[in-house]
Scaffold this motif. Structure first.
Motif, PDB file in Angstrom:
ATOM      1  N   GLU A  23       0.802  -1.213   0.000  1.00 38.32           N
ATOM      2  CA  GLU A  23       0.000   0.000   0.000  1.00 38.32           C
ATOM      3  C   GLU A  23       0.840   1.271   0.000  1.00 38.32           C
ATOM      4  N   GLY A  24       2.139   1.124  -0.078  1.00 40.02           N
ATOM      5  CA  GLY A  24       3.032   2.281  -0.077  1.00 40.02           C
ATOM      6  C   GLY A  24       3.253   2.815  -1.481  1.00 40.02           C
ATOM      7  N   THR A  25       4.412   3.355  -1.695  1.00 40.26           N
ATOM      8  CA  THR A  25       4.727   3.958  -2.994  1.00 40.26           C
ATOM      9  C   THR A  25       5.003   2.875  -4.038  1.00 40.26           C
ATOM     10  N   GLN A  26       4.844   3.242  -5.278  1.00 40.64           N
ATOM     11  CA  GLN A  26       5.156   2.302  -6.355  1.00 40.64           C
ATOM     12  C   GLN A  26       6.654   2.005  -6.379  1.00 40.64           C
ATOM     13  N   ARG A  27       7.459   2.966  -5.984  1.00 39.28           N
ATOM     14  CA  ARG A  27       8.907   2.723  -5.930  1.00 39.28           C
ATOM     15  C   ARG A  27       9.215   1.547  -5.010  1.00 39.28           C
ATOM     16  N   ALA A  28       8.600   1.542  -3.837  1.00 40.27           N
ATOM     17  CA  ALA A  28       8.807   0.438  -2.899  1.00 40.27           C
ATOM     18  C   ALA A  28       8.272  -0.871  -3.478  1.00 40.27           C
ATOM     19  N   ALA A  29       7.126  -0.798  -4.147  1.00 32.83           N
ATOM     20  CA  ALA A  29       6.536  -2.004  -4.734  1.00 32.83           C
ATOM     21  C   ALA A  29       7.457  -2.594  -5.800  1.00 32.83           C
ATOM     22  N   PHE A  30       8.043  -1.735  -6.634  1.00 30.20           N
ATOM     23  CA  PHE A  30       8.925  -2.238  -7.688  1.00 30.20           C
ATOM     24  C   PHE A  30      10.229  -2.783  -7.123  1.00 30.20           C
ATOM     25  N   LEU A  31      10.705  -2.213  -6.047  1.00 32.89           N
ATOM     26  CA  LEU A  31      11.896  -2.768  -5.400  1.00 32.89           C
ATOM     27  C   LEU A  31      11.597  -4.162  -4.845  1.00 32.89           C
ATOM     28  N   TRP A  32      10.428  -4.321  -4.224  1.00 30.03           N
ATOM     29  CA  TRP A  32      10.032  -5.612  -3.662  1.00 30.03           C
ATOM     30  C   TRP A  32       9.755  -6.619  -4.772  1.00 30.03           C
ATOM     31  N   LEU A  33       9.241  -6.139  -5.903  1.00 29.93           N
ATOM     32  CA  LEU A  33       8.903  -7.018  -7.026  1.00 29.93           C
ATOM     33  C   LEU A  33      10.121  -7.788  -7.527  1.00 29.93           C
ATOM     34  N   ARG A  34      11.296  -7.197  -7.374  1.00 36.24           N
ATOM     35  CA  ARG A  34      12.521  -7.884  -7.810  1.00 36.24           C
ATOM     36  C   ARG A  34      12.677  -9.255  -7.171  1.00 36.24           C
ATOM     37  N   GLY A  35      12.180  -9.399  -5.942  1.00 31.10           N
ATOM     38  CA  GLY A  35      12.270 -10.676  -5.252  1.00 31.10           C
ATOM     39  C   GLY A  35      11.090 -11.600  -5.523  1.00 31.10           C
TER      40      GLY A  35
END
Length: 126
Positions: A63-75
């Motif tokens: 539910e945070g920023t898309q930047r955080a979501a894309f960083l997490w998406l890497r995993g």
């Protein structure tokens, strides 16, 4: 793929479909393409959120920023898929924002984005 994502992709497709009417103004075409970019961006963000939920990402990430979501998406996804997703999302963000000195995204750009988003949604929702 959930129903909302399918509806957003269909909406973008509808906005990009030739109506058969006489040639519309450049501004009207740009508006349709910008609308399609908005629908595609939301569809992509929804697919990313679904992927993060499936991999039990913390609520702050989902539910945070898309930047955080894309960083997490890497995993949570293959590296190439994560990179492609971030790249097309960045392009969609540029296409969504109005700038006085630009007409807006072209139909070719919006169609290319549609193709890429549909492919990425398919990869993310496996």
């Amino acid at each position: 793929m959930n129903q909302t994502i399918r509806q957003l992709l269909d909406t973008a497709d509808l906005l990009l479909t030739d109506t058969g009417e006489p040639a519309t103004s450049t501004a009207a075409t740009a508006s349709r393409c910008r609308g399609a970019a908005f629908a595609l961006r939301v569809a992509l963000e929804s697919a990313v959120a679904d992927r993060l939920t499936a991999h039990r990402a913390p609520r702050a990430i989902r539910e945070g920023t898309q930047r955080a979501a894309f960083l997490w998406l890497r995993g949570c996804a293959e590296a190439g898929t994560a990179r492609r997703t971030k790249a097309v999302w960045t392009q969609l963000c540029l296409g969504c924002h109005y700038h006085q000195y630009e007409i807006g995204p072209t139909e070719d750009q919006a169609r290319a984005w549609h193709t890429e988003v549909a492919a990425l949604v398919a990869l993310l929702t496996r």
